[in-house]
Design a protein around this motif. Structure first.
Motif, PDB file in Angstrom:
ATOM      1  N   CYS A 114      -6.838   3.857  -8.006  1.00  0.00           N
ATOM      2  CA  CYS A 114      -6.349   4.613  -6.849  1.00  0.00           C
ATOM      3  C   CYS A 114      -7.522   5.373  -6.221  1.00  0.00           C
ATOM      4  N   GLN A 115      -7.540   5.415  -4.920  1.00  0.00           N
ATOM      5  CA  GLN A 115      -8.557   6.214  -4.220  1.00  0.00           C
ATOM      6  C   GLN A 115      -7.974   7.591  -3.928  1.00  0.00           C
ATOM      7  N   SER A 167       0.848  -1.204   0.000  1.00  0.00           N
ATOM      8  CA  SER A 167       0.000   0.000   0.000  1.00  0.00           C
ATOM      9  C   SER A 167       0.878   1.246   0.000  1.00  0.00           C
ATOM     10  N   GLU A 216      -4.945  13.572  -1.433  1.00  0.00           N
ATOM     11  CA  GLU A 216      -4.306  12.401  -0.819  1.00  0.00           C
ATOM     12  C   GLU A 216      -4.709  11.139  -1.584  1.00  0.00           C
ATOM     13  N   ILE A 217      -3.714  10.350  -1.955  1.00  0.00           N
ATOM     14  CA  ILE A 217      -3.938   9.188  -2.825  1.00  0.00           C
ATOM     15  C   ILE A 217      -3.569   7.913  -2.068  1.00  0.00           C
ATOM     16  N   LEU A 218      -4.434   6.912  -2.169  1.00  0.00           N
ATOM     17  CA  LEU A 218      -4.178   5.590  -1.598  1.00  0.00           C
ATOM     18  C   LEU A 218      -4.172   4.569  -2.731  1.00  0.00           C
ATOM     19  N   THR A 261       2.130   7.458 -10.378  1.00  0.00           N
ATOM     20  CA  THR A 261       2.171   6.503  -9.265  1.00  0.00           C
ATOM     21  C   THR A 261       3.590   5.970  -9.123  1.00  0.00           C
ATOM     22  N   MET A 291       0.689   5.661   0.091  1.00  0.00           N
ATOM     23  CA  MET A 291      -0.077   6.886   0.319  1.00  0.00           C
ATOM     24  C   MET A 291       0.836   8.078   0.057  1.00  0.00           C
ATOM     25  N   TRP A 292       0.368   9.010  -0.756  1.00  0.00           N
ATOM     26  CA  TRP A 292       1.118  10.217  -1.011  1.00  0.00           C
ATOM     27  C   TRP A 292       0.135  11.338  -1.362  1.00  0.00           C
ATOM     28  N   SER A 303       4.881   2.944   6.728  1.00  0.00           N
ATOM     29  CA  SER A 303       3.706   3.349   7.503  1.00  0.00           C
ATOM     30  C   SER A 303       3.586   2.566   8.795  1.00  0.00           C
ATOM     31  N   SER A 342     -14.384  12.082  -2.452  1.00  0.00           N
ATOM     32  CA  SER A 342     -13.399  11.086  -2.890  1.00  0.00           C
ATOM     33  C   SER A 342     -13.851  10.469  -4.196  1.00  0.00           C
TER      34      SER A 342
END
Length: 397
Positions: free
Chosen positions: A129-130, A76, A136-138, A107, A78-79, A182, A97
């Motif tokens: 990607c969420q 995973s 903020e991207i997950l 990415t 996140m950025w 993380s 979102s």
């Protein structure tokens, strides 16, 4: 059904706002208009901070002979990419979102530094990607993670292995991208236990050299129940069955065949173990391999002793027995007699002249029996010593 009706009632009569498909489509159009996925987020002077974690699903394989580890899981990331932020009030007030394909935005394309097979990036372009309105991207990328891992089989099958999988982003130096774990360990919430290995510890860390590297480390110990029941106990039993060759009556004619059969069985176990272990001498060769080699030498010594013993049994009685053999036979008989009782010595050896009885009554068959007693004790002690040394070495881990 009641909850759904209540939601519709509140939406109609209380004026609850909700975004539409058209608004979400417009948002995607606005976000990607003029977006260049070749440029990383942030300004040129600042680093792109990426939070990374690993979610382990299964330990698919660990092959000592091939030096390979394979795990099924997901990494995973996140950025923050401010180019993908928006004002929710412009899109129905609750569009906070959305989801975009990996192929449409920038990415982190991570590559394994120690791959087992071909080098390839993790994940696929068709993954989603969420993204929230703050940019903020997950991104969660499931995959089969394969890597090289040199096994330390010194204490096989009571060994513990430690493997590290290293990933980096090609094209970016440590001044461009900053990878931050993380969590300090794997997420094991979806992990399914492996039948052969027990995972004791996991570590997620980063290394900084010319590039930032994400390091996934797993420490595991082998489950030994199968190996004790199917490997070690049969070997030990064969060891002590083999020494019984000196008790088999000479008249049966089966001594040499019996000894060779057990020796071949030990050789089969040695071959089985060598097939499972890597063909290398570093860091160490398995102690079990050394033990089986000593068992082989002891077995060869038993065959030689059986052949020598048979020559004593079937030697012509008219041939004179040398003084050394007479002394050896007397020591074996008297030594064994003392272990039982003093009265046995009196009945076997006359008190008057011990030295005169054996030279007159001794036969080659007596020499053979004495030699069997000596070899039985010698090889039995050798096997006990060999197994004890191996057991002490294993327990000292």
């Amino acid at each position: 059904m009641i909850g759904y009706r209540l939601f519709v009632f509140l939406s109609l009569f209380l004026g609850i706002e909700s975004y539409t498909t058209a608004q979400q489509t417009q948002l995607h159009t606005n976000l990607l208009n003029g977006y260049d996925r070749r440029i990383r987020p942030g300004s040129g002077a600042s680093k792109t901070d990426i939070l990374a974690g690993f979610h382990l699903s299964t330990l698919k394989e660990f092959s000592e002979s091939e030096g390979k580890i394979a795990m099924v899981g997901a990494i995973s990331f996140m950025w923050v990419d401010t180019r993908l932020s928006w004002d929710p009030t412009l899109y129905g007030n609750d569009l906070t979102s959305t989801y975009l394909f990996v192929k449409d935005i920038w990415t982190p394309k991570m590559v394994n530094m120690n791959p087992y097979a071909a080098i390839k990036a993790i994940g696929a372009d068709e993954m989603l990607c969420q993204i929230n309105n703050a940019g903020e991207i997950l991104l969660i990328m499931p995959d089969l993670f394969e890597s090289t891992c040199d096994a330390d089989v010194t204490y096989y099958p009571f060994d513990e292995q430690k493997c590290s999988l290293k990933y980096y982003i090609p094209g970016y130096s440590s001044d461009d991208v900053n990878i931050v774990p993380s969590d300090s360990s794997f997420d094991m919430s979806i992990y399914e236990a492996n039948g052969l290995w027990d995972i004791k510890n996991t570590i997620v860390s980063e290394e900084t050299k010319s590039v930032k590297t994400l390091v996934l480390t797993v420490q595991m110990t082998r489950r030994t129940t199968y190996y004790i029941a199917g490997l070690l106990l049969p070997i030990v039993l064969m060891n002590f069955i083999q020494v019984l060759v000196f008790i088999i009556p000479v008249e049966s004619g089966e001594r040499v065949g019996y000894c060779i059969t057990v020796l071949l069985a030990i050789a089969v176990f040695l071959t089985m173990i060598q097939d499972k272990l890597p063909e290398s001498s570093e860091p160490n060769v398995s102690l079990l391999t050394y033990k089986l080699l000593v068992d082989m030498f002891i077995g060869c010594g038993m065959i030689l002793a059986v052949v020598i013993g048979l020559t004593f049994y079937f030697k012509a009685e008219d041939k004179q027995i040398t003084g050394c053999l007479r002394g050896f036979t007397r020591c074996c008989y008297v030594g064994c007699s003392k272990k039982h009782s003093k009265q046995t010595i009196v009945t076997v050896v006359p008190e008057k002249n011990d030295q005169e009885w054996l030279p007159e009554a001794l036969t080659w068959r007596d020499v053979g029996k004495a030699f069997d007693r000596f070899c039985l004790a010698l090889f039995f002690l050798s096997l006990i010593l060999n197994n004890s040394i191996y057991l002490i070495a294993i327990l000292s881990v």
